[in-house]
Enzyme design. Structure first.
Site, mmCIF file in Angstrom:
data_model
loop_
_atom_site.group_PDB
_atom_site.id
_atom_site.type_symbol
_atom_site.label_atom_id
_atom_site.label_comp_id
_atom_site.label_asym_id
_atom_site.label_seq_id
_atom_site.Cartn_x
_atom_site.Cartn_y
_atom_site.Cartn_z
ATOM 1 N N HIS A 60 0.820 -1.204 0.000
ATOM 2 C CA HIS A 60 0.000 0.000 0.000
ATOM 3 C C HIS A 60 0.864 1.269 0.000
ATOM 4 O O HIS A 60 0.574 2.220 -0.707
ATOM 5 C CB HIS A 60 -0.914 -0.027 1.230
ATOM 6 C CG HIS A 60 -2.035 0.935 1.148
ATOM 7 N ND1 HIS A 60 -3.227 0.617 0.548
ATOM 8 C CD2 HIS A 60 -2.144 2.206 1.565
ATOM 9 C CE1 HIS A 60 -4.027 1.654 0.607
ATOM 10 N NE2 HIS A 60 -3.398 2.640 1.221
ATOM 11 N N HIS B 75 -10.676 1.744 -0.958
ATOM 12 C CA HIS B 75 -10.865 1.285 0.418
ATOM 13 C C HIS B 75 -11.548 -0.073 0.389
ATOM 14 O O HIS B 75 -12.568 -0.299 1.033
ATOM 15 C CB HIS B 75 -11.669 2.306 1.232
ATOM 16 C CG HIS B 75 -10.892 2.838 2.399
ATOM 17 N ND1 HIS B 75 -11.457 3.349 3.525
ATOM 18 C CD2 HIS B 75 -9.552 2.912 2.609
ATOM 19 C CE1 HIS B 75 -10.508 3.722 4.374
ATOM 20 N NE2 HIS B 75 -9.351 3.473 3.833
#
Ligand SMILES: Nc1ncnc2c1ncn2[C@@H]1O[C@H](COP(=O)(O)OP(=O)(O)O)[C@@H](O)[C@H]1O
Ligand SMILES: [Mg+2]
Lengths: 90, 762, 230, 90
Positions: free
Chosen positions: B59, B105
């Site tokens: 990430h 998300h």
């Protein structure tokens, strides 16, 4: 069969942020209640239902919480008996 | 600057010992850990290990994608800020700049759809306003399994209200998005949120810490134990028990605080009292702090006991890795801390000095004055190993792509039934159920709301506007990643030209499975190459994006889904074209032609449950010509409407133009003769086609402009009154229905499924 | 005409309202909720948004803001006060208007254009409309379901204090024209004196053709005109 | 001074509509709980505060309800003492 009223309280899990509680806390403080140290906001749900016994009613309400009333990821719940309702039975 | 070296740091009391197991739990491979030891010149402390683990997660560290991302075109004269900052920025004329970015998300939304989606919106808003831009629009790109299970409906409902409640509360209009339902997303919903922000050029501010001794301040919400290790979590596969074990990582969004933080941040930037500001997003203080230090080429030192916390007894490890929302890290100019505090105080928020910028290149963390982490900042942010892996196409997918579809092409004659089925498929049906939960008109700048081809936000005080769209058909990418990715870029560009906007730049969100698997890496690489080719051909450089890998449940990956968020510029708002037909009697002209591929179509999914076949090819030169032709027609004001043909093919696109938002529907009388099977003519999803309507006295001009750009064009019919009904005839087949019937199929499909009482079929 | 637009923490239509007031020639300024004093202003506008996140109840916490004491005195002295959406909710919470705005019966946020029928064209807010005129105006709210006790509701109708109702294209107050479950399709009401108007729809978002409608303009011109003649 | 935790329950007034309760009722019925005859949804608010005595705490909480926590037009409230919190006092 009797009619019962139950009270379910659904609360945000400890440790999770509770934005509502935070805003209310802030407001109470600025209204002059300075002794308030924490506010958490949950739901109070009143369930009127028919059941064979108080225990059966409580059990049903707990099942409702697991299935629908509470979010298992973010909330805890408690169920309590308010009492038998009048004019019930069939 | 002296070469930074890590000083010895004694282990902190109560911290676990560093064992191979602890290292593995932190998601670091043995090689990566060795690299950590080299950088440190010693064994890292537990706190340091946590910091590396977060920064070197996929990430934050992009270890499996960085090398591929370098292939993308990123430059153009109008690009002010390319990849690498919180958001990309382009020039949109008259002194205005547009900041925009997309973010995923997915994992949080799989665990808690409402909060996952809400905090996704919160994060992307912060990325925009930390650039100095005021957020002016949000878009959301969503993927779920089929709506026939209670779980999927719960996820879909929760995500939509999460996206809505957050954006509505902050007061940013939603101007579009997309949603696709397909079993390929069953266990792993995709939630991507995009935000656009406007500013004057001179208001741009970037996130770097420079100026020795400048105070570092934490502003906004307090730090709690939420989402500790979210970045690492987002870089792992989900498994059966993810619901249980991921609980402590749920972050709760507070859009009210976000709104205050937004206003306070813009005021801070305008005040000149700060030199840098960054969202504490994924990996919290760790990433914001080390990235600011890394970018500024300086160092930072932070005292954990000065960080305002929400819960007692938090360790430095927890404080550093918390992903509590609505927080910012700010570099104040020396001596102006009080000014910062005053601005935050006006907005009823906190600001605390938690450290300072140093010049020794170290990321140093103290607890009551004791050093608990001391890491060279640059290797921490830039030294993450990157990998180029082997990519091999899966045999299974080759087989699907080359499957013989002949038996599905047989139907002919009256195809109305299939058409109504298609129109009522949640993938084609009206998305009003979604965007009626989103405030689309707040800020009084929304010239085109969701429902059209692209959302449009006008720029006050000018005649200009910016337009935006998100697109990707994951089925196409699944069947042939390079073509599918090109199709995503091409569709986005078509959506923009349909409203009259010049496609200008893109942001993208690469949603994929586990890249350690060769066939997933293949998809990732091919999709990036497809994006590169299309962006190159359309002159729409990539100014940023987000990578979300490991979208798998129990070993099953999602369809590769490189969502394209494209923005465009309109010079004259009075020329905006809309997708809905405007007048009975107008001619309908089809631009582009049907190339006949039928793979990955909604028709195959709806009628046969198939995701197979050759997806539509993309002719980049033809697409480019089409875009230019439509823009020219828009400038010459010869069009009354323009709409891209996508899911559900020509017949569905005609229905969308006829129905508009449902208030003033029209009928359609169309006849066309192509040398194709009727299902392909009606329902094929061939790329490069736009349906336009024009008053009959302008049709000649439309056709001749098309000819000038060498774009195939033909008049295929006319717009009629609603009473005349919907009629489309092709060679060997037709559909005919009343306007009421197509309206019913189109508008009630999603509400019928979603507004039934919860759990009715569970 | 000097117009005060009150900004609460979480207001997000304050700027839109300010622009609308400017567009019709009002001299608008923002007043932060912690400030005091609205002397010298001719009208007060309470904007939409999510004051305090709408936590607890929409408008409940904002109602406690210092400025609200001044707004209440201003209204009681006959000063014109317009509350839109969250502003309407704040007016109800503060007691300047009766009743309460409950969750929409869909339990969803509802954002779309609705049709409104002008019930009264003789108020200071609606003089530039015609009675019975139908307006197209956006709504965007989660709690707009107007409710009060029986006596209050009856009094509202008897005294003709319902100013706008949700209607269908034929101008009828049908159930499917009602976006939130509001009693008698109520979209906006005034106080007894007629100087305080609360409404859920957003007229300030219907001021320009480019954005879809100009049906909100007359509300603001009515206000300005009434102040210039009084 | 001691630290107390109080529970405030805010309920929709009988007779007034309760869209949330109605929706939950509907869902419970369709999930198969047919014996449920009524659902009302209110709030449960937990207040942690300092006070001289349990009575003083209760009184303060009631004042908070009148002023802010409950809407007199639509809601009733009840306050109860959960208990004294540990580690308090000063
Ligand atoms: N999740 C969503 N959020 C907001 N708007 C959406 C969403 N999904 C779809 N829409 C809107 O609905 C319309 C139709 O969507 P779609 O069929 O995906 O458009 P297209 O095929 O033209 O790209 C578009 O205007 C789109 O912006
Ligand atoms: Mg479509």
């Amino acid at each position: 069969m009797s009619q019962y009223r139950l009270e379910v309280r659904v609360k945000p899990r400890p440790g999770l942020l509770d934005p509502q509680g935070k805003a209310i806390h802030h407001s109470l403080n600025s209204l002059g209640w300075e002794g308030v140290s924490d506010i958490r906001v949950g739901k109070a749900i009143y369930v009127d239902m028919e059941a064979d016994s108080p225990d059966a009613a409580l059990e049903a309400a707990e099942a409702m919480c697991r299935k629908l009333l509470a979010n298992p990821v973010t909330e805890d719940f408690e169920v309590s008996m308010v009492g038998e309702l009048e004019g019930a039975g069939s | 600057m002296i070469k930074p070296t890590a000083a010895p740091v004694p282990p902190r009391k109560g911290d676990p010992e560093i064992t191979a197991e602890v290292v593995a739990d932190h998601g670091l491979s043995p090689d990566e850990y060795e690299r950590v030891q080299q950088i440190m010149g010693r064994t890292p402390t537990y706190t340091e290990l946590g910091v590396f683990s977060a920064m070197w997660s996929e990430h934050c560290g992009y270890k499996n994608s960085k090398r591929l991302l370098r292939l993308l075109p990123t430059k153009a004269p109008w690009v002010i800020q390319g990849p690498g900052e919180n958001a990309g920025v382009i020039d949109v004329g008259e002194g205005f700049a547009l900041a925009f970015k997309i973010e995923s998300h997915n994992h949080p939304s799989a665990v808690e759809p409402y909060q996952g989606a809400a905090t996704g919106v919160g994060g992307i808003l912060r990325d925009i306003f930390t650039m100095g831009a005021r957020p002016v629009a949000v878009l959301d790109s969503l993927r779920f399994g089929d709506l026939d299970t209670g779980r999927v409906r719960y996820l879909f409902g929760g995500v939509v209200s999460g996206v809505g409640d957050y954006g509505n509360c902050v007061g940013i209009p939603n101007i579009g998005g997309e949603v696709q339902f397909d079993r390929g997303y069953e266990g792993n919903p995709i939630v991507n949120a995009m935000c656009l922000g406007l500013m004057k050029h001179e208001d741009l501010i970037t996130a770097s810490a420079s100026g020795d001794g400048s105070p570092l301040m934490a502003v906004g919400a307090r730090t709690g134990r939420d989402g500790i290790h979210g970045a690492t979590f987002a870089s792992e596969e989900l498994s059966e028990d993810s619901d249980e074990s991921s609980r402590p990582q749920v972050q709760v969004g507070d859009p009210f605080t976000e709104k205050l933080l937004l206003e306070a941040s813009l005021e801070l930037i305008a005040s000149g009292a700060i030199s840098g500001i960054q969202d504490m997003g994924a990996a919290g203080i760790t990433s914001s702090g080390s990235e600011m230090a890394g970018r500024g080429g300086s160092g930072i030192e932070m005292e954990m006991t000065d960080v305002p916390i929400r819960e007692e007894g938090m360790t430095p490890y927890e404080i550093l890795l918390s992903e509590s929302q609505e927080r910012m890290l700010v570099v104040a100019k020396p001596g102006r801390e009080d000014e910062v505090r005053q601005i935050l105080e006006k907005w009823e928020l906190e600001a605390a000095v938690i450290g300072r910028v140093t010049n020794d290149g170290m990321f140093r963390v103290l607890e009551e004055g004791q050093v608990v982490a001391d890491i060279p900042a640059l290797p921490l942010t830039e030294g993450c190993p990157t990998y180029e892996r082997e990519g091999i196409e899966s045999e299974e997918i080759v087989a699907l792509r080359t499957m013989d579809l002949t038996e599905h092409l047989i139907p002919e004659g009256d195809l109305t039934k299939s058409f109504l089925l298609l129109l009522g498929s949640p993938n084609v049906a009206s998305k009003q159920w979604i965007y009626h939960q989103y405030d689309t008109t707040v800020r009084t700048a929304t010239a085109v709301r969701p429902g059209g081809d692209s959302g449009v936000i006008r720029i006050r005080g000018t005649r200009r506007a910016v337009a935006a769209t998100t697109d990707c058909n994951g089925r196409f990418v699944y069947l042939e990643p390079r073509t599918g990715a090109m199709a995503a870029v091409a569709e986005a560009a078509r959506n923009l030209v349909c409203v009259g906007a010049l496609p200008t730049a893109i942001t993208n969100n690469l949603n994929f499975g586990n890249p350690l698997k060769a066939h997933i890496y293949y998809q990732l690489r091919e999709a990036v190459l497809g994006m590169r080719d299309a962006c190159g051909a359309f002159e729409t450089p990539v100014t940023g994006g987000n990578v979300s890998l490991f979208n798998e449940t129990d070993g099953k990956a999602i369809y590769p889904t490189p969502v394209i968020g494209m923005v465009g510029v309109i010079d004259d708002v009075s020329k905006i074209t809309r997708h809905a037909f405007q007048n009975a009697g107008d001619d309908i002209v089809l631009l582009g032609s049907n190339t006949g591929e039928f793979g990955g179509s909604e028709y195959l999914y709806v009628t046969a449950g198939l995701v197979a076949g050759q997806p539509p090819s993309v002719d980049l030169d033809g697409e480019r010509a089409l875009q230019q032709a439509v823009l020219k027609m828009n400038h010459e004001e010869v069009l009354n409407s323009a709409h891209d043909c996508s899911e559900g093919g020509l017949a569905s696109a005609l229905a969308e133009c006829a129905l508009g938002d449902g208030d003033a529907p029209f009928g359609v009388d169309v006849e066309l003769d192509e040398d194709l099977r009727p299902v392909i003519s009606l329902f094929g999803e061939s790329q490069g086609r736009i349906l336009v309507s024009a008053s009959p006295d302008k049709t000649e001009q439309v056709l001749s402009l098309a000819a000038r750009y060498e774009v195939p064009a033909m008049k295929i019919g006319t717009v009629t009154d609603a009473d005349a009904g919907f009629s489309v005839k092709v060679r060997g087949g037709s559909v005919a229905a009343s306007t009421a019937d197509i309206s019913e199929a189109y508008f009630t499909a999603i509400p019928k499924i979603m507004d039934a009482p919860a759990g009715s079929e569970a | 005409m000097k117009v005060a637009v009150i900004t609460f923490p979480g207001s997000n239509c304050d700027y839109d309202l300010y622009k609308a007031a400017q567009q019709v020639g009002g001299d608008a300024s923002f007043i932060w909720h912690r400030e005091r004093g609205i002397e010298g202003y001719d009208a007060v506008l309470l904007p939409g948004g999510f004051s305090y996140g709408d936590y607890l109840r929409a408008g409940a916490i904002a109602r406690m803001s210092p400025i609200m004491e001044d707004v209440i005195s201003f209204a009681n002295a006959g000063g014109p006060v317009l509350g839109i959406c969250n502003g309407f909710q704040i007016l109800c919470e503060s007691g300047l208007l009766p009743g309460a705005l409950m969750h929409n019966n869909s339990l969803k946020f509802e954002s779309k254009d609705v049709l409104l029928r002008v019930e009264r064209a003789d108020t200071m807010f609606t003089a530039d409309y015609k009675a019975g005129q139908i307006l197209r105006i956006p709504i965007a709210h989660g709690e707009g379901n107007y409710e009060a006790d029986k006596e209050t509701l009856e009094a509202l109708e008897a005294e003709g204090r319902v100013v706008f109702r949700y209607v269908n294209a034929a101008g009828e107050t049908s159930a499917n024209a009602n976006p939130n479950g509001s009693w008698h399709n109520i979209a906006g009401i005034t106080n007894r004196a007629g100087n305080v108007l609360g409404m859920m729809p957003h007229p300030e978002r219907a001021m320009e053709e480019l954005l879809g409608s100009t049906d909100g303009v007359a509300l603001f011109t009515s206000m300005v005109a009434s102040l210039q003649t009084s």
